[in-house]
Design a protein around this motif. Structure first.
Motif, mmCIF file in Angstrom:
data_model
loop_
_atom_site.group_PDB
_atom_site.id
_atom_site.type_symbol
_atom_site.label_atom_id
_atom_site.label_comp_id
_atom_site.label_asym_id
_atom_site.label_seq_id
_atom_site.Cartn_x
_atom_site.Cartn_y
_atom_site.Cartn_z
ATOM 1 N N UNK A 153 69.231 30.354 28.102
ATOM 2 C CA UNK A 153 68.167 30.855 27.240
ATOM 3 C C UNK A 153 66.778 30.431 27.720
ATOM 4 N N UNK A 154 66.696 29.500 28.661
ATOM 5 C CA UNK A 154 65.397 29.022 29.111
ATOM 6 C C UNK A 154 65.103 29.430 30.548
ATOM 7 N N UNK A 155 65.875 30.371 31.053
ATOM 8 C CA UNK A 155 65.691 30.828 32.430
ATOM 9 C C UNK A 155 64.932 32.148 32.439
ATOM 10 N N UNK A 156 63.858 32.208 33.239
ATOM 11 C CA UNK A 156 63.148 33.461 33.453
ATOM 12 C C UNK A 156 63.553 34.043 34.801
ATOM 13 N N UNK A 157 63.304 35.339 34.947
ATOM 14 C CA UNK A 157 63.619 35.996 36.210
ATOM 15 C C UNK A 157 62.792 35.415 37.356
ATOM 16 N N UNK A 158 61.583 34.915 37.043
ATOM 17 C CA UNK A 158 60.740 34.327 38.089
ATOM 18 C C UNK A 158 61.392 33.095 38.709
ATOM 19 N N UNK A 159 62.169 32.351 37.934
ATOM 20 C CA UNK A 159 62.872 31.172 38.451
ATOM 21 C C UNK A 159 63.930 31.604 39.456
ATOM 22 N N UNK A 160 64.702 32.610 39.090
ATOM 23 C CA UNK A 160 65.754 33.097 39.983
ATOM 24 C C UNK A 160 65.140 33.714 41.236
ATOM 25 N N UNK A 161 64.045 34.443 41.059
ATOM 26 C CA UNK A 161 63.358 35.053 42.198
ATOM 27 C C UNK A 161 62.869 33.992 43.173
ATOM 28 N N UNK A 182 73.369 36.159 40.240
ATOM 29 C CA UNK A 182 73.053 37.541 39.880
ATOM 30 C C UNK A 182 73.469 37.831 38.433
ATOM 31 N N UNK A 183 74.616 37.322 38.027
ATOM 32 C CA UNK A 183 75.057 37.520 36.643
ATOM 33 C C UNK A 183 74.135 36.801 35.666
ATOM 34 N N UNK A 184 73.644 35.621 36.052
ATOM 35 C CA UNK A 184 72.663 34.905 35.225
ATOM 36 C C UNK A 184 71.392 35.731 35.074
ATOM 37 N N UNK A 185 70.955 36.371 36.158
ATOM 38 C CA UNK A 185 69.760 37.223 36.087
ATOM 39 C C UNK A 185 69.984 38.402 35.144
ATOM 40 N N UNK A 186 71.180 38.963 35.141
ATOM 41 C CA UNK A 186 71.488 40.078 34.248
ATOM 42 C C UNK A 186 71.453 39.651 32.782
ATOM 43 N N UNK A 187 71.903 38.427 32.503
ATOM 44 C CA UNK A 187 71.821 37.890 31.140
ATOM 45 C C UNK A 187 70.359 37.685 30.758
ATOM 46 N N UNK A 188 69.594 37.113 31.687
ATOM 47 C CA UNK A 188 68.173 36.852 31.435
ATOM 48 C C UNK A 188 67.406 38.139 31.160
ATOM 49 N N UNK A 189 67.749 39.205 31.895
ATOM 50 C CA UNK A 189 67.056 40.489 31.733
ATOM 51 C C UNK A 189 67.550 41.265 30.519
ATOM 52 N N UNK A 190 68.580 40.772 29.841
ATOM 53 C CA UNK A 190 69.108 41.457 28.666
ATOM 54 C C UNK A 190 70.094 42.553 28.985
ATOM 55 N N UNK A 191 70.492 42.672 30.241
ATOM 56 C CA UNK A 191 71.475 43.693 30.626
ATOM 57 C C UNK A 191 72.866 43.308 30.134
ATOM 58 N N UNK A 192 73.172 42.005 30.205
ATOM 59 C CA UNK A 192 74.450 41.492 29.697
ATOM 60 C C UNK A 192 74.196 40.679 28.437
ATOM 61 N N UNK A 193 74.989 40.866 27.376
ATOM 62 C CA UNK A 193 74.778 40.094 26.145
ATOM 63 C C UNK A 193 75.166 38.630 26.298
ATOM 64 N N UNK A 194 76.211 38.358 27.048
ATOM 65 C CA UNK A 194 76.656 36.998 27.324
ATOM 66 C C UNK A 194 77.037 36.893 28.800
ATOM 67 N N UNK A 195 77.201 35.676 29.255
ATOM 68 C CA UNK A 195 77.474 35.505 30.676
ATOM 69 C C UNK A 195 78.917 35.874 31.015
ATOM 70 N N UNK A 196 79.070 36.753 31.980
ATOM 71 C CA UNK A 196 80.330 37.007 32.680
ATOM 72 C C UNK A 196 79.970 37.684 33.990
#
Length: 323
Positions: A69-77, A192-206
């Motif tokens: 919940x505290x990860x932004x896409x800028x961190x992953x980038x 990549x899956x974490x980024x999808x959760x962060x972007x709201x594409x995935x509701x939970x991590x998988x």
């Protein structure tokens, strides 16, 4: 988000390109298979690894290191860019450094700049660091003991046994590549899956199936291309590799990497194979190994996490100013 997916695939490609040396260096150096054939076999095997053994390691990378919940896409980038820069830099130097170390350093450096220590899941990060720290000495020990066992079992054999060791390396190389696909190749799937959760594409991590496919495909493509420079470093600069060394190194490395994958512990294939080669060589004679080369590679391993952490923190600071 598309930029992160593209960078993740580039990182995967470079990961496979660099780590191809770990998978095929000994089989090429011992003349069991020609370079192109060995790389093709390894690429095909590692492509199937995640589908055979699951994605437990990807889950460790994606959900156990940083608080979602505290990860932004800028961190992953920032983490991906820092890891790619370090990967290219050490490849240019001809050093087989660890992309796993690079990625964990990149994630921690950027995340701590943005949110401090509170964003880190210390238990999960500890699991990652413990696995990365234990696996190299474990590779050395297992390589040493495996070589001693092989020498004992083959003590009365004629030189014809070299044919057995040479041909058996095809099986052990496939096993090692499967283990690689089940462990080291999964770090980008998790991120990549974490980024999808962060972007709201995935509701939970998988880890979605399409992420597994494109990640495994990118790594396999990089492996198929292969790095001649790093293959030479691992295959020839430690000592003169013969078929028995190639066979034993692959057996020892696959055992450590696959065992870690089953437990969900991420390891560096480069480290495990490198130290297994050292263990195999020293089992015959300690002076057989060129320890100076091993020291140079160890230095690259030790500096990777702090260097990529600083680099990703700097990139995160720039992104904060620009975005």
């Amino acid at each position: 988000m598309l930029l992160i997916v593209a960078l993740a695939m580039l990182f995967d490609f470079l990961n496979g390109f660099r780590d191809s040396a770990s998978l095929v260096a000994t089989i090429i150096a011992s003349h069991a298979l020609p370079r192109r054939q060995a790389l093709a076999i390894a690429a095909l095997a590692e492509l199937t690894g995640p589908f055979v053994f699951g994605v437990a390691v990807a889950t460790t990378w994606g959900s156990n290191v940083l608080a979602e919940r505290r990860v932004e896409l800028s961190i992953i980038l920032a983490a991906l860019v820092a890891s790619i820069v370090w990967s290219v830099f050490t490849w240019w130097l001809g050093l087989p450094s660890s992309s796993s170390h690079a990625l964990v350093g990149g994630l921690v450096g950027a995340a701590m700049l943005e949110h401090g220590l509170g964003v880190i899941q210390l238990a999960g990060l500890g699991k990652v660091l413990l696995a990365l720290a234990i696996s190299p000495p474990l590779g050395l020990i297992v390589g040493y003991l495996t070589m001693k066992l092989v020498l004992f079992l083959a003590r009365g054999a004629t030189p014809r046994i070299n044919r057995f060791f040479r041909q058996s390396q095809i099986v052990t190389a496939v096993t090692l590549a499967l283990a690689y696909g089940a462990n080291d190749a999964q770090k980008t799937m998790g991120v990549m899956s974490l980024a999808l959760v962060t972007a709201g594409v995935l509701p939970t991590f998988y880890v979605p199936s399409w992420v597994v496919v494109i990640s495994a495909g990118s790594v396999a493509l990089g492996t198929a291309v292969g790095s001649r420079r790093l293959i030479k470093t691992l295959g020839a600069k430690f000592f003169q590799v013969r078929p028995v060394h190639g066979f034993t190194t692959q057996v020892a490395s696959a055992a450590v990497i696959l065992g870690a994958a089953i437990l969900g512990g991420p390891v560096s294939t480069t480290q495990v194979v490198g130290t297994a080669i050292l263990g195999v060589g020293s089992a015959e004679r300690v002076s057989k190994v060129r320890w100076g080369v091993a020291g140079q590679i160890t230095l690259a391993w030790l500096t990777t996490i702090p260097c990529t952490a600083l680099l990703s923190a700097g990139l995160a600071a720039l992104l904060r100013r620009w975005v």
